[in-house]
Design a protein around this motif. Structure first.
Motif, mmCIF file in Angstrom:
data_model
loop_
_atom_site.group_PDB
_atom_site.id
_atom_site.type_symbol
_atom_site.label_atom_id
_atom_site.label_comp_id
_atom_site.label_asym_id
_atom_site.label_seq_id
_atom_site.Cartn_x
_atom_site.Cartn_y
_atom_site.Cartn_z
ATOM 1 N N GLU A 188 0.931 -1.259 0.052
ATOM 2 C CA GLU A 188 -0.039 0.167 0.042
ATOM 3 C C GLU A 188 0.948 1.227 0.075
ATOM 4 O O GLU A 188 1.597 1.355 0.957
ATOM 5 N N VAL A 189 0.775 2.051 -1.007
ATOM 6 C CA VAL A 189 1.320 3.498 -1.098
ATOM 7 C C VAL A 189 0.563 4.356 -0.643
ATOM 8 O O VAL A 189 -0.232 4.747 -1.168
ATOM 9 N N SER A 190 0.842 5.005 0.674
ATOM 10 C CA SER A 190 0.139 5.775 1.207
ATOM 11 C C SER A 190 0.035 7.365 0.517
ATOM 12 O O SER A 190 -1.112 7.954 0.533
ATOM 13 N N LYS A 191 1.338 7.490 0.061
ATOM 14 C CA LYS A 191 1.109 8.845 -0.519
ATOM 15 C C LYS A 191 2.513 8.669 -1.576
ATOM 16 O O LYS A 191 3.443 7.918 -1.314
ATOM 17 N N SER A 192 2.311 9.463 -2.933
ATOM 18 C CA SER A 192 3.217 9.212 -3.782
ATOM 19 C C SER A 192 4.565 9.637 -3.678
ATOM 20 O O SER A 192 4.933 10.662 -2.573
ATOM 21 N N VAL A 193 5.667 8.889 -3.742
ATOM 22 C CA VAL A 193 6.869 8.872 -3.225
ATOM 23 C C VAL A 193 7.753 8.946 -4.738
ATOM 24 O O VAL A 193 7.465 8.190 -5.692
ATOM 25 N N ALA A 194 8.822 9.937 -4.601
ATOM 26 C CA ALA A 194 9.996 9.773 -5.469
ATOM 27 C C ALA A 194 11.464 9.259 -5.031
ATOM 28 O O ALA A 194 11.645 9.418 -3.892
ATOM 29 N N SER A 195 12.183 8.589 -5.745
ATOM 30 C CA SER A 195 13.589 7.976 -5.206
ATOM 31 C C SER A 195 14.489 8.127 -6.214
ATOM 32 O O SER A 195 14.291 8.403 -7.449
ATOM 33 N N ASP A 196 15.742 8.182 -5.837
ATOM 34 C CA ASP A 196 16.867 8.294 -6.734
ATOM 35 C C ASP A 196 17.166 7.052 -7.179
ATOM 36 O O ASP A 196 18.328 6.728 -8.018
ATOM 37 N N TYR A 197 16.521 5.858 -6.551
ATOM 38 C CA TYR A 197 16.934 4.429 -7.015
ATOM 39 C C TYR A 197 15.514 3.793 -7.584
ATOM 40 O O TYR A 197 14.504 4.209 -6.935
ATOM 41 N N GLU A 245 6.836 -2.342 -10.120
ATOM 42 C CA GLU A 245 6.895 -1.281 -11.388
ATOM 43 C C GLU A 245 6.700 -0.023 -11.056
ATOM 44 O O GLU A 245 5.637 0.390 -10.360
ATOM 45 N N ASP A 246 7.606 1.025 -11.204
ATOM 46 C CA ASP A 246 7.339 2.431 -11.051
ATOM 47 C C ASP A 246 7.234 2.938 -12.449
ATOM 48 O O ASP A 246 7.355 2.445 -13.528
ATOM 49 N N THR A 247 7.068 4.338 -12.347
ATOM 50 C CA THR A 247 7.088 5.233 -13.580
ATOM 51 C C THR A 247 8.346 6.061 -13.449
ATOM 52 O O THR A 247 9.114 6.196 -12.319
ATOM 53 N N TYR A 248 8.754 6.804 -14.470
ATOM 54 C CA TYR A 248 9.986 7.552 -14.538
ATOM 55 C C TYR A 248 9.604 8.945 -14.649
ATOM 56 O O TYR A 248 9.011 9.396 -15.942
ATOM 57 N N ASP A 249 10.260 9.868 -14.263
ATOM 58 C CA ASP A 249 10.230 11.393 -14.467
ATOM 59 C C ASP A 249 11.383 12.047 -14.460
ATOM 60 O O ASP A 249 11.866 12.379 -13.669
ATOM 61 N N SER A 250 11.964 12.206 -15.451
ATOM 62 C CA SER A 250 13.276 12.968 -15.807
ATOM 63 C C SER A 250 13.310 14.251 -15.330
ATOM 64 O O SER A 250 14.493 14.805 -15.230
ATOM 65 N N ASP A 251 12.097 14.876 -15.383
ATOM 66 C CA ASP A 251 12.211 16.206 -14.883
ATOM 67 C C ASP A 251 12.171 16.568 -13.461
ATOM 68 O O ASP A 251 12.324 17.627 -12.962
ATOM 69 N N ASN A 252 12.209 15.352 -12.643
ATOM 70 C CA ASN A 252 12.402 15.549 -11.175
ATOM 71 C C ASN A 252 13.582 15.462 -10.616
ATOM 72 O O ASN A 252 13.788 14.682 -9.281
ATOM 73 N N GLU A 253 14.570 16.053 -11.134
ATOM 74 C CA GLU A 253 15.794 16.057 -10.766
ATOM 75 C C GLU A 253 16.689 14.504 -10.707
ATOM 76 O O GLU A 253 16.230 13.722 -11.491
#
Length: 274
Positions: free
Chosen positions: A71-80, A105-113
């Motif tokens: 369960e992902v409670s809130k959207s998260v970004a990681s450098d890995y 399975e994640d998504t990829y956002d190249s604009d998120n530094e």
């Protein structure tokens, strides 16, 4: 752009039994998610890990599979990427073996530094799947799987990289445009994005075969088995084969393919560092 970003690791233990009755084990779930625990929880209290017989390209294989509800409670970004290391513990919480990674399975956002790997809020499943050729299995492989089935009580889940950082993900306006364009099946070169999938899968299959042989060779050499030297030229040939596939692969890896590449490389590095 082909993304080959980080090397993190966990030991691979491809363990299989010859007895058909020992083809699964149910383990209680424990977690050490670190910073990821602010965003992700494991919903399953128990998981089943199965070993099945399958044919891949006409070759008899043993395949380990498992699935884990998150369960992902809130959207998260990681450098890995979000692969999860798996350890098997006995009743005394002593580690007795490792299992293949769970991949998310994640998504990829190249604009998120630096924080390019994104998990959106909601219920997701992490998947474990790893195959090994029957002809390449050893008695030690079989014994280790039997040990997991007989003595395994808990499965410990933790991020595969201790260096990973996690922050809350809030999409920028430019990210919305990037996400929309990513749904287009055509690349900049005009090729269908899906057309590259087989190339990358074939490359990764070749790479994993090379790494497995590399690990086996290192273990032989570490044990003082001088026959390892005679196998070295064949290993170099495998490395060349992987390099050729890498050169000919088209397009970009998917998120799951990047995660697989990372896990394979990490596995090799962990053994080499020992």
């Amino acid at each position: 752009m082909k993304v080959l970003k980080y090397l993190s690791l966990a030991a691979l233990s491809m363990c299989f039994a010859s007895c058909s009755e020992d083809n699964s084990v149910t383990l209680k779930v424990e977690t050490e998610l670190g910073g990821l625990s602010e965003f992700v929880t494991v919903k399953d209290q128990e998981v089943v890990v199965k070993m099945t017989d399958e044919k891949e390209d006409g070759v008899d294989c043993k395949v380990i599979t498992s699935s884990l509800a998150l369960e992902v409670s809130k959207s998260v970004a990681s450098d890995y990427s979000y692969s999860l290391e798996v350890e098997v513990l006995d009743e005394n919480h002593t580690k007795i073996a490792s299992l293949p990674y769970y991949y998310i399975e994640d998504t990829y956002d190249s604009d998120n530094e630096d924080y390019e790997h994104i998990l959106n809020a909601g219920t997701i499943r992490a998947q474990m799947k790893r195959s090994a050729k029957v002809s390449e299995m050893t008695p030690d492989d079989q014994e280790e799987w039997k040990k997991i089935v007989k003595e395994g009580a808990y499965i410990l889940i933790k991020p595969s990289s201790s260096y990973a950082k996690f922050v809350e993900y809030k999409a920028k306006s430019s990210n919305t445009e990037a996400d929309a364009s990513s749904n287009d099946t055509t690349t900049v070169d005009g090729d269908l994005a899906d057309s590259s999938s087989e190339d990358w899968d074939a490359m990764l299959d070749s790479y994993e075969e090379y790494v497995d042989k590399y690990i086996a060779l290192l273990k032989k050499a570490s044990a003082g088995d001088m026959t390892a030297l005679t196998e070295y030229p064949a290993l170099l040939s495998k490395a060349q084969e992987f390099g050729d596939k890498m050169e000919s692969a088209k397009g970009s890896m998917s998120a799951s393919q990047v995660a697989r590449y990372t896990a394979i490389t990490a596995k090799m590095l962990k053994v080499a560092q020992k």
